[in-house]
Structures are given as C-alpha cells and as structure tokens.
Design an enzyme around this catalytic site. Sequence first.
Site, PDB file in Angstrom:
ATOM      1  N   ASP A  13       0.810  -1.224   0.000  1.00  0.00           N
ATOM      2  CA  ASP A  13       0.000   0.000   0.000  1.00  0.00           C
ATOM      3  C   ASP A  13       0.842   1.272   0.000  1.00  0.00           C
ATOM      4  O   ASP A  13       0.445   2.307   0.550  1.00  0.00           O
ATOM      5  CB  ASP A  13      -0.973   0.014   1.199  1.00  0.00           C
ATOM      6  CG  ASP A  13      -1.868  -1.210   1.199  1.00  0.00           C
ATOM      7  OD1 ASP A  13      -2.180  -1.703   0.109  1.00  0.00           O
ATOM      8  OD2 ASP A  13      -2.236  -1.673   2.296  1.00  0.00           O
ATOM      9  N   LYS A  16       1.706   2.040  -5.110  1.00  0.00           N
ATOM     10  CA  LYS A  16       2.246   1.450  -6.343  1.00  0.00           C
ATOM     11  C   LYS A  16       1.338   1.746  -7.538  1.00  0.00           C
ATOM     12  O   LYS A  16       1.811   2.086  -8.621  1.00  0.00           O
ATOM     13  CB  LYS A  16       2.427  -0.071  -6.176  1.00  0.00           C
ATOM     14  CG  LYS A  16       3.449  -0.425  -5.101  1.00  0.00           C
ATOM     15  CD  LYS A  16       3.532  -1.916  -4.867  1.00  0.00           C
ATOM     16  CE  LYS A  16       2.296  -2.502  -4.243  1.00  0.00           C
ATOM     17  NZ  LYS A  16       2.029  -2.092  -2.865  1.00  0.00           N
ATOM     18  N   GLY A  40      -4.503  -4.420  -3.857  1.00  0.00           N
ATOM     19  CA  GLY A  40      -5.503  -3.402  -4.169  1.00  0.00           C
ATOM     20  C   GLY A  40      -4.732  -2.158  -4.551  1.00  0.00           C
ATOM     21  O   GLY A  40      -4.143  -1.512  -3.683  1.00  0.00           O
ATOM     22  N   THR A  42      -4.631   1.511  -6.251  1.00  0.00           N
ATOM     23  CA  THR A  42      -5.562   2.600  -6.562  1.00  0.00           C
ATOM     24  C   THR A  42      -4.964   3.567  -7.576  1.00  0.00           C
ATOM     25  O   THR A  42      -3.828   4.015  -7.425  1.00  0.00           O
ATOM     26  CB  THR A  42      -5.877   3.393  -5.273  1.00  0.00           C
ATOM     27  OG1 THR A  42      -6.183   2.456  -4.233  1.00  0.00           O
ATOM     28  CG2 THR A  42      -7.054   4.337  -5.482  1.00  0.00           C
ATOM     29  N   ARG A 143       2.728 -29.227  -6.235  1.00  0.00           N
ATOM     30  CA  ARG A 143       2.417 -29.786  -7.553  1.00  0.00           C
ATOM     31  C   ARG A 143       1.037 -30.407  -7.637  1.00  0.00           C
ATOM     32  O   ARG A 143       0.825 -31.443  -8.247  1.00  0.00           O
ATOM     33  CB  ARG A 143       3.501 -30.787  -7.963  1.00  0.00           C
ATOM     34  CG  ARG A 143       4.826 -30.084  -8.176  1.00  0.00           C
ATOM     35  CD  ARG A 143       5.989 -30.985  -7.985  1.00  0.00           C
ATOM     36  NE  ARG A 143       6.068 -31.452  -6.608  1.00  0.00           N
ATOM     37  CZ  ARG A 143       6.994 -32.273  -6.160  1.00  0.00           C
ATOM     38  NH1 ARG A 143       7.904 -32.736  -6.978  1.00  0.00           N
ATOM     39  NH2 ARG A 143       6.996 -32.635  -4.897  1.00  0.00           N
ATOM     40  N   THR A 238       3.170 -12.565   2.797  1.00  0.00           N
ATOM     41  CA  THR A 238       2.334 -13.203   1.789  1.00  0.00           C
ATOM     42  C   THR A 238       3.111 -14.394   1.229  1.00  0.00           C
ATOM     43  O   THR A 238       4.213 -14.700   1.703  1.00  0.00           O
ATOM     44  CB  THR A 238       1.900 -12.188   0.711  1.00  0.00           C
ATOM     45  OG1 THR A 238       0.880 -12.796  -0.100  1.00  0.00           O
ATOM     46  CG2 THR A 238       3.064 -11.729  -0.167  1.00  0.00           C
ATOM     47  N   THR A 299      -8.418  -3.462  -0.576  1.00  0.00           N
ATOM     48  CA  THR A 299      -9.002  -4.769  -0.896  1.00  0.00           C
ATOM     49  C   THR A 299     -10.026  -5.191   0.146  1.00  0.00           C
ATOM     50  O   THR A 299     -11.130  -5.602  -0.187  1.00  0.00           O
ATOM     51  CB  THR A 299      -7.879  -5.839  -1.004  1.00  0.00           C
ATOM     52  OG1 THR A 299      -7.048  -5.479  -2.108  1.00  0.00           O
ATOM     53  CG2 THR A 299      -8.432  -7.236  -1.229  1.00  0.00           C
ATOM     54  N   LYS A 330       2.905  10.202  -0.554  1.00  0.00           N
ATOM     55  CA  LYS A 330       2.113  10.662   0.592  1.00  0.00           C
ATOM     56  C   LYS A 330       2.874  11.615   1.527  1.00  0.00           C
ATOM     57  O   LYS A 330       2.617  11.644   2.727  1.00  0.00           O
ATOM     58  CB  LYS A 330       1.542   9.456   1.355  1.00  0.00           C
ATOM     59  CG  LYS A 330       0.645   8.591   0.450  1.00  0.00           C
ATOM     60  CD  LYS A 330      -0.124   7.528   1.177  1.00  0.00           C
ATOM     61  CE  LYS A 330      -1.567   7.883   1.332  1.00  0.00           C
ATOM     62  NZ  LYS A 330      -2.453   6.765   1.684  1.00  0.00           N
TER      63      LYS A 330
HETATM   64  P1  GDP Z   1      -0.808   0.289  -3.520  1.00  0.00           P
HETATM   65  O1  GDP Z   1      -1.395  -0.992  -3.043  1.00  0.00           O
HETATM   66  O2  GDP Z   1       0.655   0.389  -3.256  1.00  0.00           O
HETATM   67  O3  GDP Z   1      -1.134   0.575  -4.962  1.00  0.00           O
HETATM   68  O4  GDP Z   1      -1.485   1.434  -2.655  1.00  0.00           O
HETATM   69  P2  GDP Z   1      -3.056   1.575  -2.303  1.00  0.00           P
HETATM   70  O5  GDP Z   1      -3.774   2.012  -3.524  1.00  0.00           O
HETATM   71  O6  GDP Z   1      -3.537   0.354  -1.603  1.00  0.00           O
HETATM   72  O7  GDP Z   1      -3.003   2.707  -1.196  1.00  0.00           O
HETATM   73  C1  GDP Z   1      -2.464   3.970  -1.463  1.00  0.00           C
HETATM   74  C2  GDP Z   1      -3.542   5.015  -1.199  1.00  0.00           C
HETATM   75  O8  GDP Z   1      -2.950   6.293  -1.099  1.00  0.00           O
HETATM   76  C3  GDP Z   1      -4.567   5.134  -2.319  1.00  0.00           C
HETATM   77  O9  GDP Z   1      -5.805   5.493  -1.759  1.00  0.00           O
HETATM   78  C4  GDP Z   1      -4.007   6.271  -3.180  1.00  0.00           C
HETATM   79  O10 GDP Z   1      -5.020   6.943  -3.911  1.00  0.00           O
HETATM   80  C5  GDP Z   1      -3.417   7.156  -2.123  1.00  0.00           C
HETATM   81  N1  GDP Z   1      -2.236   7.933  -2.543  1.00  0.00           N
HETATM   82  C6  GDP Z   1      -1.233   7.563  -3.381  1.00  0.00           C
HETATM   83  N2  GDP Z   1      -0.280   8.519  -3.427  1.00  0.00           N
HETATM   84  C7  GDP Z   1      -0.697   9.509  -2.606  1.00  0.00           C
HETATM   85  C8  GDP Z   1      -0.132  10.758  -2.205  1.00  0.00           C
HETATM   86  O11 GDP Z   1       0.963  11.144  -2.593  1.00  0.00           O
HETATM   87  N3  GDP Z   1      -0.833  11.502  -1.299  1.00  0.00           N
HETATM   88  C9  GDP Z   1      -2.046  11.085  -0.812  1.00  0.00           C
HETATM   89  N4  GDP Z   1      -2.654  11.880   0.059  1.00  0.00           N
HETATM   90  N5  GDP Z   1      -2.608   9.929  -1.176  1.00  0.00           N
HETATM   91  C10 GDP Z   1      -1.937   9.140  -2.043  1.00  0.00           C
HETATM   92  P1  IMO Z   2      -0.895  -4.268  -2.173  1.00  0.00           P
HETATM   93  O1  IMO Z   2      -0.398  -4.855  -3.478  1.00  0.00           O
HETATM   94  C1  IMO Z   2      -0.998  -4.618   2.169  1.00  0.00           C
HETATM   95  C2  IMO Z   2      -0.970  -8.695   3.784  1.00  0.00           C
HETATM   96  C3  IMO Z   2      -2.207  -9.159   4.531  1.00  0.00           C
HETATM   97  C4  IMO Z   2      -1.572 -10.097   5.541  1.00  0.00           C
HETATM   98  C5  IMO Z   2      -0.452 -10.764   4.726  1.00  0.00           C
HETATM   99  C6  IMO Z   2      -0.821 -12.115   4.127  1.00  0.00           C
HETATM  100  O2  IMO Z   2      -2.183  -3.544  -2.307  1.00  0.00           O
HETATM  101  O3  IMO Z   2       0.177  -3.465  -1.520  1.00  0.00           O
HETATM  102  P2  IMO Z   2      -2.338 -12.829   2.060  1.00  0.00           P
HETATM  103  O4  IMO Z   2      -3.798 -12.586   1.775  1.00  0.00           O
HETATM  104  O5  IMO Z   2      -1.435 -12.291   1.012  1.00  0.00           O
HETATM  105  O6  IMO Z   2      -2.053 -14.265   2.393  1.00  0.00           O
HETATM  106  O7  IMO Z   2      -2.051 -12.002   3.424  1.00  0.00           O
HETATM  107  O8  IMO Z   2      -0.159  -9.854   3.684  1.00  0.00           O
HETATM  108  N1  IMO Z   2      -1.218  -8.191   2.411  1.00  0.00           N
HETATM  109  C7  IMO Z   2      -1.171  -6.892   2.072  1.00  0.00           C
HETATM  110  N2  IMO Z   2      -1.014  -5.787   2.834  1.00  0.00           N
HETATM  111  N3  IMO Z   2      -1.107  -4.508   0.824  1.00  0.00           N
HETATM  112  C8  IMO Z   2      -1.248  -5.615   0.049  1.00  0.00           C
HETATM  113  O9  IMO Z   2      -1.233  -5.561  -1.298  1.00  0.00           O
HETATM  114  C9  IMO Z   2      -1.326  -6.881   0.682  1.00  0.00           C
HETATM  115  N4  IMO Z   2      -1.485  -8.144   0.230  1.00  0.00           N
HETATM  116  C10 IMO Z   2      -1.398  -8.933   1.298  1.00  0.00           C
HETATM  117  O10 IMO Z   2      -2.879  -8.091   5.143  1.00  0.00           O
HETATM  118  O11 IMO Z   2      -0.961  -9.359   6.552  1.00  0.00           O
HETATM  119 MG    MG Z   3      -2.943  -1.673  -1.829  1.00  0.00          MG
END
Ligand code: GDP
Ligand code: IMO
Ligand code: MG
Length: 431
Positions: A13, A16, A40, A42, A143, A238, A299, A330
């Site tokens: 999170d 990315k 997940g 965004t 497997r 994970t 997610t 951020k």
């Molecule tokens: P990812 O899983 O690494 O793609 O990140 P997520 O989408 O799960 O979470 C990142 C959150 O931060 C999302 O709601 C983005 O829209 C938001 N976000 C990304 N970059 C920035 C930023 O520079 N500032 C702020 N305030 N929000 C951001």
């Molecule tokens: P993105 O790509 C944050 C965390 C889960 C849990 C551990 C194992 O959006 O950054 P799993 O379901 O993979 O077996 O869970 O990994 N986890 C994440 N935390 N961002 C994610 O993906 C995650 N995918 C899995 O919360 O701690």
């Molecule tokens: Mg995410």
Amino acid sequence: MPVTAVFGMQWGDEGKGRVVDLLASASDIVVRFQGGANAGHTVIVGDEKYVLHLLPSGVVQDGTLNVVGNGVVVDPWTLVREIDGLQARGIDLTGRLLLSDRAHVVLPHHKRMDEALEALRGDRPLGTTSRGIGPTYADKVRRAGMRVADILHPSDVAASLEANIVAWNAILDRAGMPAIDPAEAVDQVGEVAERLRPYVADTADVLIEAWQSGRNILLEGAQGFALDVDHGSYPYVTSSNTIPAGVFAGTGMPPKSLDRVVGIVKAYSTRVGAGPFPTRDTGPAGQHLGKLGNEFGATTGRRRDCGWFDGVVARRAARTSGVDGVALTKLDVLSGLDEIQVCVAYELDGERISAPPAYAPDWERCTPVYEVHPGWSEDISGVRRFEDLPVAAQRYVRSLEALMDAPVEMISVGPQRDRFIAMGGRLVGVS
Ligand code: GDP
Ligand code: IMO
Ligand code: MG
C-alpha cells in the site's frame, strides 16, 4: 530505460498503483508478476477512482498492453469482474490484455481454505486478505495446483480437481466448516474459463520478444518488501516473492533483461494484518496519519495500522532489490505534525541493530531508535518543485535518501495524477 521493475519497499500500500499509472504513460507493456487479488492498487484520474486487484495498473493508460504473468495466482471470477467493471466504465481490454497460460488459478475452495487455516491458527492468525493466496501457492509448490491451461480443459482435470478438493475438505472439516462439492466446482470452473479463453497466451514468449525488440516494459510488483515470503517478516508475509527477484520466475523474462529498479516508499509506515511493526504509533500521530492518509485497505477495507518511517526496513528493501531510484509517496500527509520521527535503527536486548531480525518474535520485541525532525504546517499538495517545499520537508526527504542510500526521484503529494514533484527528471516517464 526499456525494462523497469517497480516494487513496494514496506508492508504494501505504498502507492504502487498511483506511481505505475504515471510511469505507464511512457510504457508499452505493464506486467503483474506475483501475488493475486490480495493486492488493491488505486489509480485516480480526475473524478474517477479505479481499484485494481489482478489487472495491472497500466489498464487505465490508453494504448498499453497489460499482462498477467505466470507468477500471479488468478481468481478467474475476480478477473472477469474487473474486466467487465472496466468495460462498463468505457475501458475496453480487447486486444490489450494477456493472461499467462501458466498462471495458477485460485478456486473457491482455496478461499475457504484461507479462512479455515486462519481459524485454525487460533489466537495467532496472520490476518490474511482471505483471497485464497496461501492455499493456491501451496498447491502450486506441492504440484497439485490448476493452471490456466488446465481449466481450459475442465473435463480432463475433473479427477485431479476432485482429489485436490477432497484433500482440502479434511482441513475444512477440522475447522468445522462445510465441505465443498467437487462436482459443482468442476462446472463452475468450466464456465468461467470460457470467459478468459480469449486473453490466454504464452506470455513469457510475448514478453521476451518485446524485450528483444526494445519495447518499454514496466513490471508492477504487488505487496512489498516486508511481506516477501523469503525476506519479509516470516511467517507474517504473503506467499510470493514481492521483491524484483520475483520478476524473472514470475514472467519468464531473463534476469539480464532488467534495466532499472524503482522502489516505492510511503513517507511513513502502514501495515494491515498481523506481525512485527516496531514503529506502530497508536497515539495522536498515528491517528493523524490514518485520518489524513485515509489508511483503509483497498481490498478488504480494514483499517491500516500507522506509524513512523522505518529506515531499517526501507534500507534492507533498497539493498536487497538494488534500487536505482525511489518514488516517495504521501509526503502531503505529514503536513500539520509538529515533529516527525524516523526510525534509524532498532534496539534489541540492549543492542543497537540495523537489520531486521530473522525470528519474528525478536522483530516484535525490537524498539525503534528515533531521530526527531521538525514538522511543517503548510499544505504541500500544490507544490511541483522540490525547492518550493518547506525547508523542513526538504530536509526530511534528504534524510530518507541518506537512510536508504538511494536517490528520491519523484515525490507524490496527492493521489491525483498531476500531484507530484519530479526530481531532476530522472524517473522514467516523469519529466
Ligand atoms: P498500492 O497498493 O501500493 O497501490 O497502494 P493503495 O492504492 O492500496 O493505497 C495507497 C492510497 O494512497 C490510495 O488510496 C491512493 O489513492 C493514495 N495515494 C497515493 N499517493 C498519494 C499521495 O501522494 N498523497 C495522498 N494523500 N494519497 C496518495
Ligand atoms: P498491495 O499490493 C498490504 C498482507 C495481509 C496479511 C499478509 C498475508 O495492495 O500493496 P495474504 O492474503 O497475502 O495471504 O495475506 O499480507 N497483504 C497486504 N497488505 N497490501 C497488500 O497488497 C497486501 N497483500 C497482502 O494483510 O498481513
Ligand atoms: Mg494496496
């Protein structure tokens, strides 16, 4: 640089999706190479918000080809829902999406099993996303899994699917959960496979060819360094290699194809799910970060724990992955804090250490050694040049660079596409 890998340097999170969307504007192909619908990502474009679980974040940029590589575990129903959801919003993926014939398939019983295994962990659950990730990768390695190529021949795999389900049913039984009917599973798989058939390809061959002809390829990591199955906070991880090393096994591209590694790091830390998190802050600062950063899982909707930047984790992530440049996200969320702390080392049993311990209970006992930085009060979301940031923010960024021993090449100051500061135009696609 034609082939660039982007990966998260913390616990996922990091933003990315947001950064990949930006870099995708200069890419021909965007590829997912590991993980599954636990991700997940965004992307925000104007008033539109896209949350992508299995599809690469490049889908939002017109003209990109998007590839779900063999290292991804694919929940076919989620994938079809994502494709249809984008179609309804005017994004047609016909001819723009390829799914590896060798990717393993997450079936409904894998998701049930994920929940059963969590229940059987009693008071020490991992806090998984319940998306069937662990059981599907477990089947792959022992497997006994189903691949995309297999489900295109459902009647041929009926017997092995049945054996697989019967084996897992024993665990469901132990967890007090109802058994799964193998016959029903075979029918369901056959139907969904037909929806995916048009996208299925030998993606390794496509990607090698594309690399050889000099196309720009962007490899989009999911999760982050500290969730890597080998290098993260095992067992609170994970089930895949989230670091760029996962690119090669997860796509079939050769190691020498990779030109550049971009790490994504959030200006503070978050974690969702269980496991070590030394810089967690449950006080007013943590609340500030959670509220202003809107830290809820993309997610699962779970609240993310928040805390200060963990330099021990980020430095190890940069070293393990050979990061060429960092995208810092951020930074805007830190505005309004009087003081900002940065963890520069851990203390364990009276000793100062600069790398995470292998043993998770030791990692949990680590206390952070903090450096304290002055904060700033200005809203920085409108800033587009580094020198226009408050001096305290500039110094904060420089201190993170020193800790990671890697240059920050882009600073994101908001979730929208245009809210970023390019640092000397070094990051591919960002000038
Ligand atoms: P990812 O899983 O690494 O793609 O990140 P997520 O989408 O799960 O979470 C990142 C959150 O931060 C999302 O709601 C983005 O829209 C938001 N976000 C990304 N970059 C920035 C930023 O520079 N500032 C702020 N305030 N929000 C951001
Ligand atoms: P993105 O790509 C944050 C965390 C889960 C849990 C551990 C194992 O959006 O950054 P799993 O379901 O993979 O077996 O869970 O990994 N986890 C994440 N935390 N961002 C994610 O993906 C995650 N995918 C899995 O919360 O701690
Ligand atoms: Mg995410």
